[in-house]
Design an enzyme around this catalytic site. Structure first.
Site, PDB file in Angstrom:
ATOM      1  N   ALA A   1     -49.786 -36.418 -14.575  1.00 51.61           N
ATOM      2  CA  ALA A   1     -49.916 -34.992 -14.856  1.00 51.61           C
ATOM      3  C   ALA A   1     -51.317 -34.663 -15.367  1.00 51.61           C
ATOM      4  O   ALA A   1     -52.096 -35.551 -15.726  1.00 51.61           O
ATOM      5  CB  ALA A   1     -48.867 -34.573 -15.879  1.00 51.61           C
TER       6      ALA A   1
ATOM      7  N   CYS B   1     -46.660 -33.769 -23.843  1.00 52.64           N
ATOM      8  CA  CYS B   1     -45.196 -33.855 -23.786  1.00 52.64           C
ATOM      9  C   CYS B   1     -44.633 -34.162 -25.163  1.00 52.64           C
ATOM     10  O   CYS B   1     -43.460 -33.902 -25.436  1.00 52.64           O
ATOM     11  CB  CYS B   1     -44.755 -34.913 -22.766  1.00 52.64           C
ATOM     12  SG  CYS B   1     -45.555 -36.496 -22.969  1.00 52.64           S
TER      13      CYS B   1
ATOM     14  N   GLU C   1     -40.974 -39.581 -16.760  1.00 59.64           N
ATOM     15  CA  GLU C   1     -41.451 -39.103 -18.063  1.00 59.64           C
ATOM     16  C   GLU C   1     -41.608 -37.597 -17.964  1.00 59.64           C
ATOM     17  O   GLU C   1     -42.608 -37.091 -17.465  1.00 59.64           O
ATOM     18  CB  GLU C   1     -42.782 -39.775 -18.419  1.00 59.64           C
ATOM     19  CG  GLU C   1     -42.708 -41.284 -18.579  1.00 59.64           C
ATOM     20  CD  GLU C   1     -41.987 -41.713 -19.846  1.00 59.64           C
ATOM     21  OE1 GLU C   1     -41.564 -40.846 -20.631  1.00 59.64           O
ATOM     22  OE2 GLU C   1     -41.852 -42.932 -20.055  1.00 59.64           O
ATOM     23  N   LEU C   2     -40.582 -36.871 -18.443  1.00 59.04           N
ATOM     24  CA  LEU C   2     -40.495 -35.440 -18.184  1.00 59.04           C
ATOM     25  C   LEU C   2     -40.677 -34.630 -19.469  1.00 59.04           C
ATOM     26  O   LEU C   2     -41.425 -35.040 -20.339  1.00 59.04           O
ATOM     27  CB  LEU C   2     -39.164 -35.149 -17.478  1.00 59.04           C
ATOM     28  CG  LEU C   2     -38.863 -36.072 -16.274  1.00 59.04           C
ATOM     29  CD1 LEU C   2     -37.497 -35.775 -15.695  1.00 59.04           C
ATOM     30  CD2 LEU C   2     -39.953 -35.972 -15.221  1.00 59.04           C
TER      31      LEU C   2
END
Length: 510
Positions: free
Chosen positions: A158, A296, A262-263
């Site tokens: 990301a 995150c 990995e959200l």
């Protein structure tokens, strides 16, 4: 800019590499990259084609057949050399990360240091790919388990960590005997190109084949979907939103591939009446505004005991008033810009929604303009009084919004509020009460993959496994025994006797 020259970033760059060879496609569209720090154009990247993808995959398949046979400590030696190269280029790569993404220079340099640290960790891990010898119930039998290289690992990263998360995966996967194909975010491709060029130097110096570390930058429809559907790719590690992760998980599962997801995170800190507020304050502020709220692990919810609510609220407002917002390359500034104007719109919309639901913005929330803010990506971090059940509070807004939530009872009530979201990444409690701390860490405590006491939610060390539960995805990267995800596990039984006894005492005579 000097750091661009040092990293080999040109005005126009190609977006795919098999290792040291850059493929020359230029007809699939051009990404023009500007900095959110000042809005100025940096450079462009030509996106990869489907043909480029096939060429890279073919090289990766060939490379895996070679790389898996290299002894693990020898693979570790290559990773060690990559770490040394990263040390050499740290000042330049750190500046590029900061300028391209918008995080503060200290955070940009820290991200490169994280890459160096994971290289060091992986070098040690290369001599510790342990299996276990097991006691067999059958006489003259030995049982053990072992781990073999898995194959090609696809890494989809990301924008908020342009280089570090790649290294968590790639350096561990490399010592495990896997080869890696990296698809970085199209918002920050220049940092990825710079890393690829650094690694390519090590590849050349060691006369290694193409395909061990490869890079592809392209459209989701052209490249991303091929990655997800490709049976050649044994494991995909994806960092992104829960929506993107849900789609990826479904596609990968259809072909029985493996995934590390990995959200999103909706991370909370509980502040009990027994907390050391002097200790808690800097942890809260850094957790909430670091990377302009685009981590995150960003602190999004502050669950405060009513007895100290007013005092802490006042201290937070005072601390926020002292924040310096501006050019991330200026080391005196605490907060840089959001990644782009779409992110600014999400910030504004979230604040409108929370007010509609009954929340109250008690500090910040403005979009900044004027000298130094010409890019239109700067905002003043917001503090909002809210309730945990608000729909916007239940979501992850990737922006510097800190929700203050009051609780009246004991720590059990705070934990219930804390766990009352669908995400489960990082969590923290500030307390000097041992019972409260232990309850938070117990089976009835935090339901997150990371749970801290008297430190914040953000800034995890590479030595621990990183990841979360629930809609955060359940994957683990980086330290501890996360390396096992990048390997194929095998149980082995050897009969060194002259009889063939069966397990469970089964008799079978012929």
């Amino acid at each position: 800019m000097e750091f661009l020259d040092k990293l080999g970033i040109k005005e126009n760059n190609f977006g795919s590499s098999t290792g040291t060879e850059w493929l020359k496609t230029s007809v699939e569209g051009e990404l023009k990259i500007s900095s959110p720090a000042d809005g100025k154009y940096i450079a462009s990247v030509y996106q990869a084609s489907a043909k480029d993808y096939e060429q890279i995959i073919n090289k990766a398949v060939e490379a895996f057949h070679y790389w898996r046979k290299v002894p693990a400590p020898k693979r570790g030696e290559i990773v060690r050399q990559i770490g040394l190269k990263l040390r050499e280029f740290k000042p330049y790569l750190g500046k590029l990360v900061s300028y391209e993404m918008g995080k503060s220079l200290q955070e940009g340099l820290g991200e490169v240091q994280e890459m160096i640290d994971i290289c060091d960790f992986a070098v040690g891990q290369s001599r510790q790919l342990y299996g276990f010898t097991l006691a067999s119930e059958r006489p003259s039998h030995r049982m053990y388990d072992q781990y073999h290289p898995l194959g090609i690992v696809g890494i989809i990263s990301a924008f908020n960590f342009p280089v570090a998360v790649y290294s968590w995966n790639a350096m561990i996967a490399a010592v495990c005997g896997d080869v890696c194909l990296w698809k970085p975010s199209s918002k920050v491709p220049l940092s990825a190109i710079a890393v690829q060029k650094i690694i390519s130097g090590v590849i050349k110096e060691n006369n290694l084949p193409e395909g061990i570390f490869s890079l592809i930058i392209g459209k989701g429809s052209t490249i991303g979907e091929r990655l997800l559907n490709d049976k050649n790719i044994a494991l995909i590690s994806l960092t992104g939103s829960t929506k993107v992760g849900k789609h990826a998980g479904e596609v990968i599962a259809q072909r029985f591939g493996k995934a590390i997801l990995e959200l999103g995170g909706n991370n909370g800190i509980i502040i009990t009446e027994n907390a050391d507020l002097k200790l808690a304050l800097p942890a809260i502020v850094f957790g909430a505004v670091g990377t302009c709220g685009q981590r995150c692990t960003t602190t999004r919810r502050l669950i405060i005991h009513e007895a100290i609510y007013g005092k802490l609220k006042g201290s937070l407002i005072k601390a926020y008033q002292g924040l310096k917002i501006g050019d991330p390359l200026n080391g005196e500034n605490h907060v840089g810009p959001l990644i782009d104007k779409d992110a600014v719109d999400m910030f504004v919309t979230a604040l409108e929604r929370v007010k509609e639901e009954g929340g109250k913005v008690i500090f910040g929330g403005e979009v900044l303009s004027g000298k130094g803010y010409e890019s239109g990506c700067y905002v003043k971090p917001a503090i909002v009084e809210a309730e945990n059940h608000y729909s916007i509070v239940q979501e992850e807004t990737f922006a510097p919004i800190l929700y203050l939530i009051k609780y009246p009872g004991d720590v059990s009530d705070a934990i219930k509020l804390h766990n009352g979201v669908v995400q489960g990444l990082s969590s923290s409690i500030f307390t000097n009460n041992l019972r409260e701390a232990e309850q938070f860490l117990s089976t009835e405590g935090s339901d997150c993959g990371i749970a801290n006491v008297n430190i914040g939610t953000s800034g995890a060390e590479i030595g621990g496994a990183f990841g979360g539960e629930k809609q955060t995805g359940g994957g683990r990267e980086s330290g501890s025994d996360a390396w096992k995800a990048y390997m194929r596990r095998q149980t082995n039984t050897i009969n060194y006797g002259t009889d063939l006894p069966l397990a469970q005492g089964i008799k079978f005579e012929i």
